[in-house]
Design an enzyme around this catalytic site. Structure first.
Site, PDB file in Angstrom:
ATOM      1  N   SER A   1       0.827  -1.204   0.000  1.00 59.08           N
ATOM      2  CA  SER A   1       0.000   0.000   0.000  1.00 59.08           C
ATOM      3  C   SER A   1       0.864   1.258   0.000  1.00 59.08           C
ATOM      4  O   SER A   1       1.856   1.341   0.714  1.00 59.08           O
ATOM      5  CB  SER A   1      -0.900   0.002   1.234  1.00 59.08           C
ATOM      6  OG  SER A   1      -1.746   1.132   1.208  1.00 59.08           O
TER       7      SER A   1
ATOM      8  N   ASN B   1       9.585   8.545   3.909  1.00 61.49           N
ATOM      9  CA  ASN B   1       8.478   9.222   3.256  1.00 61.49           C
ATOM     10  C   ASN B   1       7.536   9.774   4.297  1.00 61.49           C
ATOM     11  O   ASN B   1       7.399   9.226   5.398  1.00 61.49           O
ATOM     12  CB  ASN B   1       7.729   8.279   2.305  1.00 61.49           C
ATOM     13  CG  ASN B   1       6.609   7.534   3.006  1.00 61.49           C
ATOM     14  OD1 ASN B   1       5.528   8.078   3.222  1.00 61.49           O
ATOM     15  ND2 ASN B   1       6.882   6.313   3.405  1.00 61.49           N
TER      16      ASN B   1
ATOM     17  N   LEU C   1      -1.009  10.263   3.889  1.00 68.43           N
ATOM     18  CA  LEU C   1      -2.284   9.625   3.518  1.00 68.43           C
ATOM     19  C   LEU C   1      -3.088  10.421   2.506  1.00 68.43           C
ATOM     20  O   LEU C   1      -4.314  10.431   2.548  1.00 68.43           O
ATOM     21  CB  LEU C   1      -3.156   9.358   4.768  1.00 68.43           C
ATOM     22  CG  LEU C   1      -2.605   8.395   5.817  1.00 68.43           C
ATOM     23  CD1 LEU C   1      -3.629   8.222   6.946  1.00 68.43           C
ATOM     24  CD2 LEU C   1      -2.269   7.032   5.219  1.00 68.43           C
TER      25      LEU C   1
ATOM     26  N   CYS D   1       0.251   4.244  10.278  1.00 69.10           N
ATOM     27  CA  CYS D   1       0.895   5.280   9.477  1.00 69.10           C
ATOM     28  C   CYS D   1       1.588   6.266  10.412  1.00 69.10           C
ATOM     29  O   CYS D   1       0.938   6.869  11.263  1.00 69.10           O
ATOM     30  CB  CYS D   1      -0.116   6.035   8.613  1.00 69.10           C
ATOM     31  SG  CYS D   1       0.666   7.406   7.730  1.00 69.10           S
TER      32      CYS D   1
END
Lengths: 304, 248
Positions: free
Chosen positions: A21, A69, A73, A130
């Site tokens: 993902s 990174n 989102l 995340c």
């Protein structure tokens, strides 16, 4: 004939390889390089309840053997993804996994429910890890109580199998894994990126606009292997392994550590053909080390 | 865009820390348009380096790139020698729109100058009059002056005044107002100053950003288009945008 097929909850995979993902968008760009039907599955970029713009740039920085990174989102929101992206991917002969993110438990529920209604998504990956957003993501992924709670609520809200994506930014990954398994997770997906930072010398400031970012690439592979190896011995649900995979030998290493399938992330940026290349090379590598199928190798690296 | 191998035909240092590489490849030389870039793989580095195409020779099937040595990746790339093979994704991005204008102004800053050369050459061949303003930090950084002079009237500016006019490219904008459109590439502060100063003119700007995939999948290199969450991907929707299209 080497058997690459893997049977996981909701996912009868022709092979164990899928793009991770966030590293593959919604597949359109890479579909110009090869037939996405070659892939075991595609894990889509994270979806939230409504559109998110993400962080300021710079959003990426290279590191030794990897990268940071902090995209944040960015996505058009679950409705738009279902309208414009899912039908495109559903045309390919592959399985579709939706990555579900949110700031609140209610948002996770909403996104999961919305995907469930499409009948085109085969499983959910619950993104509680995340590291690049202020709210949501990792506060659910670093507290076993919260992780269990969001897992349970998402399970109740939909019928799709749920793979919970674990954060490595915890002191005890086993407790996290056991908590989500007890809450009903059908599988685990691990690991997400490790929180990191780089200081830019000319400006004497953090390079990323978000200051911190998630470290991925070959640099994190030993951590992923160690965590999967440890978790495998304490849970009975399957694991989709990821973290720095860049060739078929790496895939075998993940299988031996206890992964049932694998996702390839950062390596797509260097080589857009990396996933099909690994799929083509995997039978040879399995044979070389004495395995007749993917299934044969799973967990075989674990010693007493 | 394809994943191609390109043989290095020559490597030259054309200015301070500025390398010119000529690369051979049939597909990219025949398909590239001005303003597109190559996403260049560098051994031992996780991420590719996006580098603008500075020139194309279709007969010789060659593509010229210029880059500045900034970090470890570009330093390593500068050590590559003729005969070696580069792994490249390209040609990437949209490129400059080619119009039939009577006169255009090219405004380049530093390592933003190279894509404007390919553009200027292409437009000059179509009969457009080219005026160029090229800004560099100092005399040692100046490159491609004669090549631009061959295309038309050219003004060189250095920040420290060691060559040409002293100051910034915006300081010499007033020397020329007789053009139909401008094209610019360079550092963001320069592009901000130019788009503000030339608000009354139609223009296109080419943007640079740290990139991940370089093909539009990873959302690393986005630029806002408004304050409502609109955005464009620099690698795929760009790197060229109309001056009013994005918020710098």
């Amino acid at each position: 004939m080497t058997n690459l097929a893997v049977n996981l909850p909701g996912l009868q995979l022709k092979n164990p390889v899928m793009p991770a993902s966030g590293c593959f968008g919604f597949g359109r760009e890479y579909s110009e390089f090869y037939d996405l039907g070659k892939l075991g599955a595609v894990i889509m970029k994270a979806a939230t309840g409504s559109e998110r713009f993400g962080n300021h740039v710079p959003r990426v920085a290279e590191t030794s053997s990897g990268m940071l990174n902090a995209i944040g989102l960015q996505n058009p929101g679950v409705e738009k993804i279902i309208e414009t992206e899912v039908p495109f991917l559903a045309d390919y002969d592959t399985k579709l996994i939706a990555n579900v993110a949110g700031s609140t438990i209610e948002e996770y529920e909403l996104v999961a429910k919305t995907f469930n209604q499409t009948n085109q998504v085969h499983a959910l990956e619950l993104n509680i890890s995340c590291p690049n957003v202020k709210e949501g993501g990792s506060q659910f992924g670093t507290d076993p109580f919260m992780a269990a709670k969001v897992t349970e609520r998402v399970k109740q809200a939909n019928n799709l199998p749920v793979y919970v994506k674990l954060s490595p930014n915890v002191s005890d990954i086993i407790t996290m894994a056991k908590a989500v398994e007890a809450a009903g997770a059908d599988g685990l997906s691990m690991i997400n990126t490790l929180a990191g930072m780089q200081i830019h010398l000319p400006s004497k400031r953090p390079l990323l606009a978000n200051k911190t970012g998630g470290l991925s690439g070959p640099a994190v592979k030993p951590i992923a292997i160690r965590m999967i190896y440890e978790v495998k011995q304490h849970v009975s649900i399957p694991i989709i392994g990821m973290g720095g995979i860049s060739n078929a030998e790496d895939v075998l290493e993940f299988l031996l550590a206890g992964a049932n399938a694998v996702a390839v992330g950062t390596a797509n940026f260097q080589n857009p053909f990396i996933c099909p290349e690994i799929i083509d090379e995997l039978p040879g590598v399995l044979n070389k080390y004495g395995f007749g199928s993917v299934q044969d190798a799973v967990g075989k690296g674990i010693v007493e | 865009m394809k994943n191609e191998k390109m043989q290095i035909m020559s490597v030259n240092s054309v200015a301070l820390d500025t390398i010119e590489m000529v690369l051979k490849n049939s597909y990219i030389s025949q398909t590239a348009v001005p303003g597109q870039f190559l996403h260049v793989g560098v051994d031992g580095h996780t991420l590719r380096r996006p580098i603008s195409i500075a020139d194309v020779n279709k007969q010789e099937e060659s593509v010229t790139i210029l880059f500045k040595i900034i970090g470890s990746g570009t330093r390593h790339l500068s050590s590559y020698q003729a005969g070696m093979i580069l792994n490249v994704l390209g040609p990437n991005g949209n490129g400059f729109p080619i119009q039939d204008d009577a006169t255009v102004l090219l405004i380049g800053g530093g390592i933003g100058v190279p894509p404007l050369y390919n553009l200027g050459k292409t437009l000059a061949e179509r009969g457009t009059k080219i005026i160029s303003i090229l800004g560099f930090q100092t005399a040692d950084s100046v490159f491609y002056e004669q090549k631009f002079r061959n295309l038309g009237e050219t003004y060189i500016v250095t920040n420290d005044g060691t060559y040409g006019y002293e100051g910034y490219v915006t300081d010499v904008l007033e020397l020329t107002d007789d053009f139909d459109r401008y094209y610019s590439c360079g550092p963001v502060p320069m592009l901000e100053a130019i788009t503000a100063a030339l608000k009354h003119k139609q223009g296109f700007i080419s943007l640079e950003e740290r990139m991940g995939c370089g093909v539009g999948a990873c959302f690393a290199c986005v630029i806002p288009t408004d304050t409502q969450g609109g955005y464009k991907k620099i690698c795929k929707d760009g790197p060229v945008f109309s001056a009013q299209e994005v918020m710098l």
